[in-house]
Design a protein around this motif. Structure first.
Motif, PDB file in Angstrom:
ATOM      1  N   ILE A   1       0.865  -1.173   0.000  1.00  0.00           N
ATOM      2  CA  ILE A   1       0.000   0.000   0.000  1.00  0.00           C
ATOM      3  C   ILE A   1       0.906   1.229   0.000  1.00  0.00           C
ATOM      4  O   ILE A   1       2.107   1.124   0.281  1.00  0.00           O
ATOM      5  CB  ILE A   1      -0.960   0.034   1.216  1.00  0.00           C
ATOM      6  CG1 ILE A   1      -0.184   0.000   2.539  1.00  0.00           C
ATOM      7  CG2 ILE A   1      -1.961  -1.094   1.130  1.00  0.00           C
ATOM      8  CD1 ILE A   1      -1.066   0.166   3.774  1.00  0.00           C
ATOM      9  N   GLY A   2       0.370   2.372  -0.368  1.00  0.00           N
ATOM     10  CA  GLY A   2       1.202   3.562  -0.453  1.00  0.00           C
ATOM     11  C   GLY A   2       2.243   3.459  -1.542  1.00  0.00           C
ATOM     12  O   GLY A   2       3.335   4.008  -1.424  1.00  0.00           O
TER      13      GLY A   2
ATOM     14  N   ASP B   1      -4.913   5.315  -1.596  1.00  0.00           N
ATOM     15  CA  ASP B   1      -3.640   5.926  -1.228  1.00  0.00           C
ATOM     16  C   ASP B   1      -3.691   7.420  -1.523  1.00  0.00           C
ATOM     17  O   ASP B   1      -4.102   7.831  -2.618  1.00  0.00           O
ATOM     18  CB  ASP B   1      -2.486   5.309  -2.020  1.00  0.00           C
ATOM     19  CG  ASP B   1      -2.213   3.862  -1.652  1.00  0.00           C
ATOM     20  OD1 ASP B   1      -2.394   3.516  -0.473  1.00  0.00           O
ATOM     21  OD2 ASP B   1      -1.818   3.079  -2.538  1.00  0.00           O
TER      22      ASP B   1
ATOM     23  N   SER C   1       2.683   9.231   2.596  1.00  0.00           N
ATOM     24  CA  SER C   1       1.311   8.934   2.172  1.00  0.00           C
ATOM     25  C   SER C   1       0.477   8.426   3.331  1.00  0.00           C
ATOM     26  O   SER C   1       0.991   7.950   4.349  1.00  0.00           O
ATOM     27  CB  SER C   1       1.308   7.888   1.051  1.00  0.00           C
ATOM     28  OG  SER C   1       1.761   6.633   1.529  1.00  0.00           O
TER      29      SER C   1
ATOM     30  N   THR D   1      -2.902   5.762   3.698  1.00  0.00           N
ATOM     31  CA  THR D   1      -3.765   4.798   3.010  1.00  0.00           C
ATOM     32  C   THR D   1      -5.051   4.654   3.804  1.00  0.00           C
ATOM     33  O   THR D   1      -5.018   4.419   5.017  1.00  0.00           O
ATOM     34  CB  THR D   1      -3.073   3.432   2.870  1.00  0.00           C
ATOM     35  OG1 THR D   1      -1.925   3.556   2.027  1.00  0.00           O
ATOM     36  CG2 THR D   1      -4.024   2.407   2.255  1.00  0.00           C
TER      37      THR D   1
END
Length: 474
Positions: free
Chosen positions: A147-148, A283, A303, A305
């Motif tokens: 993720i990110g 994201d 970032s 998420t």
């Protein structure tokens, strides 16, 4: 909302063979298909455009086909035609964008398209030489377990739809190149895009529009990790307000930090959960430190998420699309009241390992919101004091640098292309075009007529040599 107000969700019908989906727009696409019926948006549009293609390149393809060094001329023209419709399909869903009171977005977009078309083939070849064709596919696959990450739908799509499709179309419209120029380079761009996207999906398709707008690419382990942190809440509750406010505030900064474009956002999904609800993984990249203007974002993570959980029955969901620029659209349009759960995760740096990404409790959002709002105000102030030329240059960097950045980082070549290949330099031809695009209403008239309508995506002429390139004219 009472029980009588709830419309039964019917979105699963969209995944049945033969279903044409809903129309999200009244506009129709004609492109270069003169004398034929115009094509609508959505699932029906995808079916109609694919029926008009001559090769199987936009059907399910095998790994062996993706590993081939080149496309045939027929396949390249089919990709060109499909991407032209797909670009239109994306644009009509965000037709209110494209004009900013502060940022000359239309100008920097067309310049960055040209810059990418001229420069990306060399960098893509370097990356492929570095890790091999399989290695490029593996970069796409890595997105399933992260993720990110900017190895996401919008960046993958931009590799071909923007760098090849819009870049070539813009140069053709400006009459800088001819339809049979840069064939070898075009092949390089399209192959790179195909390999990344095929590696990510691994179902034979490359684009979300081919799969009824599904981008459910994440591994179950990632879904489980996110869902384990999800907090359920009622519409109007303090938790609902905190979550949706954070989403909107962080999304604005992510958009602004990437110069008024969607490269700062990335959705995947929809993922159906065991209780019938839907998960969207979102994201939001609020601090891309590679840009000099991101100094205003100091103190923020790379970032956030968000795990966004929707109740399709509460919405009366008829169709959901996660399109090829990583954006979720639903019918009915406003899905915010149907958000019934959520979780937020923090990724401190672009290369933070998955094991170090940590959840952020909904009762811990205020300090982050304060920093996000402060950075947004500073970004407005900084932007207002920039000249048009600087804004255009920064916008070119936002597109041109960011669209390729995740793959340069993944292959370990970012520092090398900066030091040896002048990655941050603008091509002299693009610098000259800065003046040319202001003539004859090119941005205001020609670009919408050619690029946004699909009419300017000329095919490669029959018999064109696949080796024809900027290095040698055969």
């Amino acid at each position: 909302m009472t029980d009588s107000d709830i419309r039964k969700a019917s979105y699963k019908k969209r995944y049945e063979d033969g279903d044409d989906g809903l129309r999200f727009q009244d506009l129709l696409y004609q492109g270069n298909f003169h004398g034929m019926d115009p094509i609508p948006d959505g699932i029906k549009g995808d079916r109609m455009i694919r029926e008009r293609l001559k090769s199987g390149v936009m059907e399910k393809v095998t790994k062996e086909q993706v590993l081939k060094d080149q496309f045939t001329l027929e396949e390249m023209n089919d990709l060109n035609n499909y991407l032209a419709w797909n670009i239109w399909d994306v644009l009509v869903m965000r037709a209110t964008e494209g004009v900013s009171g502060m940022i000359p977005r239309q100008e920097y977009e067309i310049l960055s398209f040209m810059q990418e078309f001229y420069r990306y083939p060399e960098f893509m070849r370097l990356m492929t030489d570095q890790v091999g064709a399989q290695g490029i596919m593996d970069i796409g696959t890595s997105a399933k377990f992260e993720i990110g990450t900017k190895v996401n739908a919008v960046h993958d799509w931009c590799l071909g739809a923007v760098a090849f499709g819009m870049g070539r179309c813009g140069l053709l419209a400006l009459e800088t190149i001819q339809a049979d120029d840069y064939v070898e380079e075009s092949n390089e761009i399209l192959k790179f895009m195909q390999r990344v996207l095929w590696g990510k999906r691994q179902d034979g398709y490359i684009l979300n529009s081919q799969d009824r707008y599904r981008c459910a690419i994440h591994d179950q382990s990632i879904i489980d990790m996110l869902v384990n942190e999800v907090v359920d809440f009622e519409e109007g509750s303090d938790q609902f307000k905190a979550f949706t406010q954070f989403n909107a505030t962080a999304e604005l900064l992510a958009f602004f930090d990437h110069y008024d474009c969607r490269l700062g956002l990335g959705d995947t999904g929809p993922y159906e959960l065991p209780d019938g609800r839907i998960l969207i993984i979102r994201d939001l990249f609020v601090n891309e430190e590679i840009y000099h203007w991101s100094d205003v974002c100091e103190g923020l993570p790379y970032s956030y998420t968000l795990a966004v959980v929707l109740d399709p029955e509460k919405l009366g969901l008829e169709e959901i699309r996660v399109n090829d620029i990583s954006t979720t659209f639903t019918q009915p349009k406003n899905y915010i009241p149907a958000i019934t759960g959520g979780a937020i995760f923090v990724k401190d740096k672009w290369d933070t390992p998955m094991g170090e990404i940590h959840p952020l409790g909904l009762d811990q959002l205020d300090p982050h919101l304060d920093k996000i709002r402060e950075a947004t105000v500073k970004m407005y102030d900084k932007t207002l004091r920039m000249s048009r030329r600087i804004l255009c240059t920064n916008g070119i960097y936002s597109y041109y640098i960011d669209m390729l950045l995740p793959y340069l980082r993944a292959t370990g070549l970012y520092d090398e292309v900066c030091a040896k290949y002048d990655f941050w330099e603008l091509d002299q031809r693009v610098s000259q075009a800065y003046y040319d695009i202001t003539k004859r209403n090119f941005v205001q008239v020609t670009v919408p007529q050619k690029i946004f309508s699909g009419a300017g995506y000329l095919p490669f002429p029959e018999g064109t040599d696949l080796r024809r390139s900027k290095y040698s004219v055969l």
